[in-house]
Each structure stands twice: as structure tokens, then as C-alpha cells.
Design a protein around this motif. Structure first.
Motif, PDB file in Angstrom:
ATOM      1  N   LEU A  42       0.865  -1.171   0.000  1.00 54.99           N
ATOM      2  CA  LEU A  42       0.000   0.000   0.000  1.00 54.99           C
ATOM      3  C   LEU A  42       0.905   1.226   0.000  1.00 54.99           C
ATOM      4  O   LEU A  42       1.731   1.393   0.896  1.00 54.99           O
ATOM      5  N   HIS A  43       0.750   2.068  -1.021  1.00 58.91           N
ATOM      6  CA  HIS A  43       1.589   3.251  -1.148  1.00 58.91           C
ATOM      7  C   HIS A  43       0.768   4.504  -0.865  1.00 58.91           C
ATOM      8  O   HIS A  43      -0.302   4.711  -1.454  1.00 58.91           O
ATOM      9  N   ILE A  44       1.270   5.325   0.052  1.00 59.04           N
ATOM     10  CA  ILE A  44       0.688   6.639   0.314  1.00 59.04           C
ATOM     11  C   ILE A  44       1.435   7.605  -0.591  1.00 59.04           C
ATOM     12  O   ILE A  44       2.615   7.889  -0.380  1.00 59.04           O
ATOM     13  N   LEU A  45       0.766   8.088  -1.620  1.00 59.55           N
ATOM     14  CA  LEU A  45       1.433   8.894  -2.631  1.00 59.55           C
ATOM     15  C   LEU A  45       1.697  10.309  -2.113  1.00 59.55           C
ATOM     16  O   LEU A  45       1.172  10.728  -1.086  1.00 59.55           O
ATOM     17  N   GLU A  46       2.514  11.043  -2.848  1.00 61.41           N
ATOM     18  CA  GLU A  46       2.916  12.379  -2.401  1.00 61.41           C
ATOM     19  C   GLU A  46       1.824  13.423  -2.569  1.00 61.41           C
ATOM     20  O   GLU A  46       1.894  14.499  -1.982  1.00 61.41           O
ATOM     21  N   HIS A  47       0.830  13.143  -3.382  1.00 55.69           N
ATOM     22  CA  HIS A  47      -0.217  14.121  -3.645  1.00 55.69           C
ATOM     23  C   HIS A  47      -0.978  14.483  -2.360  1.00 55.69           C
ATOM     24  O   HIS A  47      -1.322  13.608  -1.562  1.00 55.69           O
ATOM     25  N   ARG A  48      -1.235  15.752  -2.184  1.00 56.10           N
ATOM     26  CA  ARG A  48      -2.090  16.262  -1.109  1.00 56.10           C
ATOM     27  C   ARG A  48      -3.207  17.046  -1.795  1.00 56.10           C
ATOM     28  O   ARG A  48      -2.961  18.079  -2.413  1.00 56.10           O
ATOM     29  N   LEU A  49      -4.438  16.543  -1.699  1.00 52.57           N
ATOM     30  CA  LEU A  49      -5.516  16.987  -2.570  1.00 52.57           C
ATOM     31  C   LEU A  49      -6.589  17.769  -1.837  1.00 52.57           C
ATOM     32  O   LEU A  49      -6.782  17.624  -0.637  1.00 52.57           O
ATOM     33  N   ARG A  50      -7.313  18.570  -2.616  1.00 49.58           N
ATOM     34  CA  ARG A  50      -8.540  19.209  -2.163  1.00 49.58           C
ATOM     35  C   ARG A  50      -9.655  18.837  -3.133  1.00 49.58           C
ATOM     36  O   ARG A  50      -9.427  18.664  -4.340  1.00 49.58           O
ATOM     37  N   VAL A  51     -10.851  18.719  -2.593  1.00 45.30           N
ATOM     38  CA  VAL A  51     -12.032  18.350  -3.372  1.00 45.30           C
ATOM     39  C   VAL A  51     -12.997  19.522  -3.358  1.00 45.30           C
ATOM     40  O   VAL A  51     -13.305  20.074  -2.294  1.00 45.30           O
ATOM     41  N   ALA A  52     -13.472  19.915  -4.537  1.00 43.78           N
ATOM     42  CA  ALA A  52     -14.326  21.093  -4.645  1.00 43.78           C
ATOM     43  C   ALA A  52     -15.458  20.849  -5.625  1.00 43.78           C
ATOM     44  O   ALA A  52     -15.418  19.916  -6.439  1.00 43.78           O
ATOM     45  N   THR A  53     -16.459  21.711  -5.553  1.00 43.30           N
ATOM     46  CA  THR A  53     -17.574  21.648  -6.486  1.00 43.30           C
ATOM     47  C   THR A  53     -17.937  23.051  -6.947  1.00 43.30           C
ATOM     48  O   THR A  53     -17.751  24.029  -6.207  1.00 43.30           O
ATOM     49  N   VAL A  54     -18.424  23.123  -8.175  1.00 39.53           N
ATOM     50  CA  VAL A  54     -18.890  24.383  -8.755  1.00 39.53           C
ATOM     51  C   VAL A  54     -20.192  24.099  -9.501  1.00 39.53           C
ATOM     52  O   VAL A  54     -20.275  23.123 -10.249  1.00 39.53           O
ATOM     53  N   LYS A  55     -21.175  24.944  -9.291  1.00 34.27           N
ATOM     54  CA  LYS A  55     -22.413  24.831 -10.057  1.00 34.27           C
ATOM     55  C   LYS A  55     -22.161  25.253 -11.498  1.00 34.27           C
ATOM     56  O   LYS A  55     -21.260  26.046 -11.791  1.00 34.27           O
ATOM     57  N   ARG A  56     -22.986  24.731 -12.388  1.00 34.06           N
ATOM     58  CA  ARG A  56     -22.833  25.087 -13.798  1.00 34.06           C
ATOM     59  C   ARG A  56     -22.899  26.604 -13.989  1.00 34.06           C
ATOM     60  O   ARG A  56     -22.141  27.174 -14.769  1.00 34.06           O
ATOM     61  N   SER A  57     -23.789  27.252 -13.259  1.00 35.91           N
ATOM     62  CA  SER A  57     -23.970  28.696 -13.414  1.00 35.91           C
ATOM     63  C   SER A  57     -22.773  29.499 -12.920  1.00 35.91           C
ATOM     64  O   SER A  57     -22.629  30.670 -13.259  1.00 35.91           O
ATOM     65  N   ASP A  58     -21.893  28.858 -12.109  1.00 34.69           N
ATOM     66  CA  ASP A  58     -20.736  29.564 -11.546  1.00 34.69           C
ATOM     67  C   ASP A  58     -19.416  29.165 -12.190  1.00 34.69           C
ATOM     68  O   ASP A  58     -18.348  29.599 -11.740  1.00 34.69           O
ATOM     69  N   LEU A  59     -19.451  28.344 -13.227  1.00 37.74           N
ATOM     70  CA  LEU A  59     -18.218  27.784 -13.770  1.00 37.74           C
ATOM     71  C   LEU A  59     -17.375  28.797 -14.538  1.00 37.74           C
ATOM     72  O   LEU A  59     -16.138  28.714 -14.542  1.00 37.74           O
ATOM     73  N   LEU A  60     -17.991  29.765 -15.187  1.00 39.86           N
ATOM     74  CA  LEU A  60     -17.303  30.637 -16.149  1.00 39.86           C
ATOM     75  C   LEU A  60     -15.997  31.239 -15.618  1.00 39.86           C
ATOM     76  O   LEU A  60     -14.976  31.207 -16.318  1.00 39.86           O
ATOM     77  N   PRO A  61     -15.942  31.788 -14.388  1.00 38.85           N
ATOM     78  CA  PRO A  61     -14.681  32.407 -13.935  1.00 38.85           C
ATOM     79  C   PRO A  61     -13.526  31.421 -13.795  1.00 38.85           C
ATOM     80  O   PRO A  61     -12.365  31.837 -13.709  1.00 38.85           O
ATOM     81  N   PHE A  62     -13.844  30.125 -13.778  1.00 38.63           N
ATOM     82  CA  PHE A  62     -12.807  29.120 -13.541  1.00 38.63           C
ATOM     83  C   PHE A  62     -12.349  28.427 -14.827  1.00 38.63           C
ATOM     84  O   PHE A  62     -11.372  27.679 -14.798  1.00 38.63           O
ATOM     85  N   ILE A  63     -13.041  28.654 -15.937  1.00 38.51           N
ATOM     86  CA  ILE A  63     -12.766  27.874 -17.144  1.00 38.51           C
ATOM     87  C   ILE A  63     -11.335  28.069 -17.628  1.00 38.51           C
ATOM     88  O   ILE A  63     -10.653  27.099 -18.001  1.00 38.51           O
ATOM     89  N   GLY A  64     -10.829  29.292 -17.622  1.00 32.46           N
ATOM     90  CA  GLY A  64      -9.467  29.524 -18.100  1.00 32.46           C
ATOM     91  C   GLY A  64      -8.438  28.721 -17.329  1.00 32.46           C
ATOM     92  O   GLY A  64      -7.559  28.066 -17.918  1.00 32.46           O
ATOM     93  N   SER A  65      -8.550  28.730 -16.009  1.00 37.68           N
ATOM     94  CA  SER A  65      -7.604  27.973 -15.168  1.00 37.68           C
ATOM     95  C   SER A  65      -7.752  26.475 -15.399  1.00 37.68           C
ATOM     96  O   SER A  65      -6.751  25.741 -15.468  1.00 37.68           O
ATOM     97  N   LEU A  66      -8.983  26.012 -15.519  1.00 35.32           N
ATOM     98  CA  LEU A  66      -9.223  24.581 -15.694  1.00 35.32           C
ATOM     99  C   LEU A  66      -8.722  24.088 -17.051  1.00 35.32           C
ATOM    100  O   LEU A  66      -8.208  22.968 -17.165  1.00 35.32           O
TER     101      LEU A  66
END
Length: 340
Positions: A3-27
Motif C-alpha cells: 500500500l503506497h501513500i502517494l505524495e499528492h495532497r488533494l482538495r475536493v471542490a464543487t462548482v455549479k454550472r452557473s458559476d463555472l465561467l470564472p474558472f474555465i481559463g484555469s481549468l
């Protein structure tokens, strides 16, 4: 097994369809221009309800400042990534279920599960890691990835004989069965330039892919998932979207296996609950039915090969009745009328 504990340290997030536009460039930069990003773990899934984003710390730096004020909801915990191996081979979801998912559910530890074409990842909350490693030590030799090297994790095995009382599993959520067929495939990074416009459309502008309303369209699940992890790309999409892509760029084999979906719950599943993954994965693993599992911020999605669909329905229709932890209400297994 390891069992390997990988180096990644993650965050989980959600965005509504109506709020996605400001994030599209970064994504777009994270998904399609990965050579310019330091991010090594990116997963983006859109359903009819929301967009779920799983990112490592470098990836989150690429998002706009004050993301939460712009409509993004970020789960409070940081998540660490577990990967199981059996020798030199991928352990497979059946092994992962029996040796990771079920023991953690019985110990009352919440998880987030993400399958890719290459392997299966189990995400655990950072604060739960000592309990997780203690729970899994009897089944695995545990290693932690540090700067590219695997370091053995020292575990106090004197406590292995002291078992906590088994936690009550989460209530059995009702299941729903969309009528779509899905493709599960991997992509080569050098193929991305050829399909960039198509990926942009299906990932970030789903309204352009909405089907014409028909009698059966309401029984389908709008679902696309794209994962880019350590330069390995995994894609899940409705086979009806294949015509959005240039010929022979996504699926060159017309006989490639199709998958069907099982959705867990109609309301938000809770991050504090345990056993949500196990309620599906355990009975299917017991019958050696292959699964591809994708947790999202609001609910979970299980894919099974179309060739195993009838057997899957039989197994799930016989799930045991489940007793609510609080009021003792018995919840009958729910097979949606959208089954086909």
C-alpha cells in the motif's frame, strides 16, 4: 501486497454550472496545457448537478484568488492518496474493495474513490491517516512516497490485536440506473492537440452537448470525467458524444467494451459518512464483477461492463435491508424504474 501513500495532497471542490465561467481559463490550462503546470493530480467530472474538481496543492494555486467567493465550494479536509499494488501488477478494484474499502468502512473511516484506466485510487482524509494505516497494516506492507522514493511506514503493530467496535455503515442510499452506454478509455498526451476543441466542448460547455429532449433522454445521466494524473489521462464519456471527436482519435476499436452506470443517492452523500462506496463495491466484488468507481462532491457513480449488466442488477436487487443509525427505519433496496 503493498500500500503506497502517494505524495499528492488533494482538495475536493464543487462548482455549479452557473458559476463555472470564472474558472474555465484555469481549468483549461490544468486539463489541456499540463506541460505548463506543476500540478500532478487533476480530475474534473461534470454531471447534470455540478462540476467536481480534485486538485493537488499546485493545481489549486492555478485557480483564481478568492475562489470560494466566486462560487466554488471546497471541502474542508485535505485528502491523501492510497494506491494498492500486488507485486508488479495493479491490484484491481476487487482486491482494493476487499482489502481497503471494506475494512475502512467497518472502522468508520470515510473515503473518496477514483478509478482511472491505469489504476484505482482511494482518498482518505489527512487527519485519518494514522487510523487508516493501523487498520490496513494486517493486509499490507505500507510505504509513503517522499520525493520520489518509497519509504516504509513504521506502524505500532502491538495495537493490531485491539479492534475497535465495527462502525455502523451509512444508510443504504437508493440506486438509479441511467440508460446511457459509456466509454472508458485512456488518451495519449500527444493526442490532445488533435481533440482540444472537442474536449473543451464536452468538458466545459456541456450545454452545447445537451441532447434533444426525447422520451428517454430524462433517463440518461449527463456525465463526463477527465483525469490527468502523473501525465496519464483517463476519460469517461457517453458513447453518443464520440461523434463530437475526429475519427479514430478517441476509440479506434468499434468493438471496445461499453459500460453502464449505477448512481448512488438522489441527495448529497455526506463526507462524514462511511460505507457509501462499500455498499456498491462489496457485493459486486463478491461476485467478481469489474467496476470503475468515481466519487463526486454530491454523489457517487459506479460503472460496470455492459456484459455484466444483468448480473449487476441481480446482485444489487438483493442488497440487504439497511437500518438507519438514528431512528431504526428500515430502508428497502430501491431499483429505479429507469432500468433498461
Amino acid at each position: 501486497m503493498e500500500l503506497h501513500i502517494l505524495e499528492h495532497r488533494l482538495r475536493v471542490a464543487t462548482v455549479k454550472r452557473s458559476d463555472l465561467l470564472p474558472f474555465i481559463g484555469s481549468l483549461i490550462k490544468l486539463a489541456l496545457l499540463h506541460e505548463t503546470s506543476k500540478s500532478k493530480f487533476f480530475s474534473f467530472t461534470h454531471t447534470s448537478r455540478d462540476f467536481t474538481i480534485i486538485l493537488d496543492e499546485e493545481g489549486f494555486k492555478a485557480l483564481p484568488d478568492q475562489a470560494e467567493k466566486m462560487g466554488m465550494v471546497i471541502q474542508s479536509s485535505a485528502w491523501l492518496v492510497l494506491e494498492a499494488t500486488a507485486g508488479n501488477d495493479d491490484a484491481g478494484m476487487t482486491t482494493v474493495t476487499r482489502n481497503i474499502i471494506v475494512p475502512l468502512a467497518d472502522r468508520g473511516l470515510s473515503i473518496f474513490c477514483l478509478s482511472t484506466c491505469q489504476t484505482d485510487y482511494v482518498l482518505v482524509r489527512e487527519e485519518d491517516l494514522p487510523s487508516v494505516t493501523q487498520c490496513l497494516a494486517p493486509q499490507f506492507c505500507v510505504f509513503r512516497e517522499i520525493e520520489g522514493n518509497s519509504e516504509p511506514v513504521t506502524i505500532d503493530r502491538s495495537q493490531n490485536g485491539v479492534h475497535e467496535a465495527e462502525a455502523k455503515r451509512a444508510i443504504m442510499y437508493p440506486l438509479h440506473f441511467p440508460t446511457n452506454n459509456f466509454l472508458v478509455t485512456s488518451l495519449q498526451p500527444d493526442m490532445i492537440p488533435k481533440i482540444t476543441s472537442s474536449l473543451l466542448q464536452v468538458l466545459f460547455y456541456p450545454e452545447t452537448c445537451d441532447p434533444i429532449e426525447t422520451e428517454t433522454s430524462s433517463q440518461k445521466e449527463q456525465f463526463v470525467s477527465y483525469s490527468l494524473i502523473d501525465d496519464r489521462i483517463s476519460l469517461v464519456l457517453d458513447v453518443d458524444l464520440l461523434d463530437r471527436f475526429p475519427d479514430n482519435c478517441i476509440c479506434v476499436d468499434s468493438a471496445k467494451e461499453r459500460w453502464r452506470m449505477v448512481n448512488t443517492g438522489v441527495q448529497n452523500t455526506g463526507f462524514e459518512e462511511c460505507g457509501i462506496v462499500a455498499q456498491i463495491a462489496e457485493p459486486l466484488a463478491s461476485e467478481n464483477i469489474p467496476i470503475f468507481y468515481l466519487s463526486t462532491f454530491l454523489t457517487d457513480h459506479t460503472l460496470v461492463p455492459e456484459t455484466e449488466w444483468n448480473r449487476t442488477l441481480t446482485v444489487l436487487s438483493h442488497r440487504e435491508e439497511c437500518q438507519d443509525q438514528d431512528d431504526g427505519v428500515i430502508v428497502e433496496p430501491n431499483i429505479s424504474t429507469s432500468v433498461s
